[in-house]
Design a protein around this motif. Sequence first.
Motif, short mmCIF file in Angstrom:
data_model
loop_
_atom_site.label_atom_id
_atom_site.label_comp_id
_atom_site.label_asym_id
_atom_site.label_seq_id
_atom_site.Cartn_x
_atom_site.Cartn_y
_atom_site.Cartn_z
N LYS A 16 14.72 115.24 36.78
CA LYS A 16 15.11 114.17 37.70
C LYS A 16 16.22 113.29 37.12
CE LYS A 16 11.07 111.40 36.47
NZ LYS A 16 11.15 111.98 35.11
N SER A 34 14.58 104.42 35.35
CA SER A 34 13.50 103.45 35.12
C SER A 34 12.68 103.80 33.89
CB SER A 34 12.60 103.32 36.36
OG SER A 34 11.99 104.55 36.66
N GLY A 35 12.60 105.10 33.56
CA GLY A 35 11.87 105.50 32.36
C GLY A 35 12.44 104.84 31.11
N TYR A 38 10.71 101.61 30.34
CA TYR A 38 9.40 101.80 29.69
C TYR A 38 9.58 102.26 28.25
CZ TYR A 38 7.31 100.96 34.17
OH TYR A 38 6.94 100.34 35.34
N ARG A 39 10.56 103.15 28.05
CA ARG A 39 10.83 103.64 26.70
C ARG A 39 11.36 102.53 25.78
NH1 ARG A 39 11.31 109.29 25.94
NH2 ARG A 39 10.69 110.45 27.80
N ALA A 94 5.49 105.08 25.57
CA ALA A 94 5.90 104.65 26.92
C ALA A 94 4.85 105.07 27.94
CB ALA A 94 7.26 105.25 27.28
N SER A 95 4.37 106.28 27.79
CA SER A 95 3.36 106.79 28.72
C SER A 95 2.08 105.95 28.65
CB SER A 95 3.08 108.25 28.39
OG SER A 95 1.99 108.73 29.11
N SER A 98 2.73 102.23 30.05
CA SER A 98 3.10 102.17 31.47
C SER A 98 1.86 102.12 32.36
CB SER A 98 3.98 103.35 31.85
OG SER A 98 3.26 104.55 31.76
N ARG A 104 4.04 96.76 34.10
CA ARG A 104 4.77 97.23 35.28
C ARG A 104 5.34 96.04 36.06
NH1 ARG A 104 3.99 102.57 35.36
NH2 ARG A 104 5.50 102.60 37.06
N GLY A 124 12.36 107.94 38.55
CA GLY A 124 11.17 107.54 37.81
C GLY A 124 9.91 108.17 38.37
N ARG A 125 8.83 107.37 38.41
CA ARG A 125 7.55 107.85 38.93
C ARG A 125 7.15 107.17 40.23
NH1 ARG A 125 8.84 109.69 34.81
NH2 ARG A 125 7.67 110.77 33.20
N ASP A 126 7.57 105.90 40.37
CA ASP A 126 7.12 105.09 41.51
C ASP A 126 8.27 104.41 42.23
OD1 ASP A 126 7.88 103.38 39.49
OD2 ASP A 126 6.28 101.93 39.87
N MET A 127 9.45 105.01 42.15
CA MET A 127 10.63 104.39 42.78
C MET A 127 10.47 104.35 44.30
SD MET A 127 12.59 103.48 40.29
CE MET A 127 11.02 103.04 39.59
N ARG A 175 0.40 114.37 29.68
CA ARG A 175 1.16 113.22 30.16
C ARG A 175 1.16 113.18 31.69
NH1 ARG A 175 6.74 111.86 27.15
NH2 ARG A 175 5.39 112.38 25.41
N ASP A 179 -0.19 110.16 34.05
CA ASP A 179 0.67 109.52 35.06
C ASP A 179 0.07 109.62 36.46
OD1 ASP A 179 2.52 108.73 33.16
OD2 ASP A 179 3.98 110.29 33.62
N ARG A 182 -3.60 107.31 36.70
CA ARG A 182 -3.71 105.88 36.45
C ARG A 182 -3.85 105.15 37.78
NH1 ARG A 182 2.45 105.65 34.51
NH2 ARG A 182 3.45 105.50 36.54
O1 C5P Z 1 10.88 109.47 32.77
P1 C5P Z 1 10.56 109.22 31.33
O2 C5P Z 1 9.97 110.41 30.62
O3 C5P Z 1 11.73 108.65 30.58
O4 C5P Z 1 9.45 108.08 31.33
C1 C5P Z 1 8.74 107.72 30.17
C2 C5P Z 1 7.34 107.27 30.55
O5 C5P Z 1 7.43 106.04 31.29
C3 C5P Z 1 6.59 108.25 31.45
O6 C5P Z 1 5.70 109.05 30.71
C4 C5P Z 1 5.83 107.38 32.42
O7 C5P Z 1 4.51 107.20 31.99
C5 C5P Z 1 6.53 106.04 32.37
N1 C5P Z 1 7.24 105.70 33.61
C6 C5P Z 1 6.54 105.06 34.61
N2 C5P Z 1 7.17 104.65 35.76
C7 C5P Z 1 8.49 104.90 35.92
C8 C5P Z 1 9.22 105.58 34.91
C9 C5P Z 1 8.56 105.96 33.76
O8 C5P Z 1 5.34 104.85 34.48
N3 C5P Z 1 9.08 104.49 37.04
#
Ligand code: C5P
Length: 218
Positions: A16, A34-35, A38-39, A94-95, A98, A104, A124-127, A175, A179, A182
């Motif tokens: 992505k 967005s990751g 978190y990173r 990060a995982s 998050s 958040r 990201g995950r929740d955009m 992972r 994700d 949660r």
């Molecule tokens: O996408 P990426 O691997 O860089 O994201 C790192 C961690 O941040 C993911 O494992 C996920 O748990 C978390 N994350 C999230 N929500 C987002 C982007 C990333 O929870 N919008």
Amino acid sequence: ADIPVLTIDGPTASGKGTLAAEVARALGYHLLDSGALYRATALAALEAGVDADDEAGLAALAAGLPLRFEPDHVWLAARDVSDDLRREDVGAMASRISAFPAVREALRQRQLDFRRLPGLVADGRDMGTVIFPDATLKVFLTASAETRADRRHKQLISKGISANLATLLQDLQARDARDRSRSTAPLKPAEDAQLLDNSALTIEASVAQVLEWWAQRR
Ligand code: C5P
């Protein structure tokens, strides 16, 4: 909210980030990875010795991070942390962090601030589900776990880092499970998302599909 947004959500190593960057370039839009937020929070926590269970401490850290984004580079104060953000230990941290609602929430406004003219592509995950529920187009990108582990494996090998495919597959599935399960902002497609499985697609073909959907939506 007249500023157009295209969201791309999906699991680890679905491609992505690459897809979002290519689509943003084609449209001339801003890009939100967005990751990386978190990173960066995870990196700062590891370095400051903030405990992985200290939700309030992590949220305060996330709210105050002196982050700056440039094409292909992320700066934490005066330091280029682009490479550090890709580290496996940073991804794992990060995982974990998050999953905290306070973390958040602290990062939410920072993500909304990326919505500027002429438009935004956010990955990201929740955009599409939480941050930009009114997005013009929502894409949920998937690929089989085997395909994703294989891509991550090739990536690491090309960087001269040795890696075990079976271990990578296990880590990735763990992972994903975290994700997805949660309670705050779990990874799942928005109801109005377009699903795209890119297991057998080239990057060019994925970009073309998303741009075609975009043209139909606008
Ligand atoms: O996408 P990426 O691997 O860089 O994201 C790192 C961690 O941040 C993911 O494992 C996920 O748990 C978390 N994350 C999230 N929500 C987002 C982007 C990333 O929870 N919008």
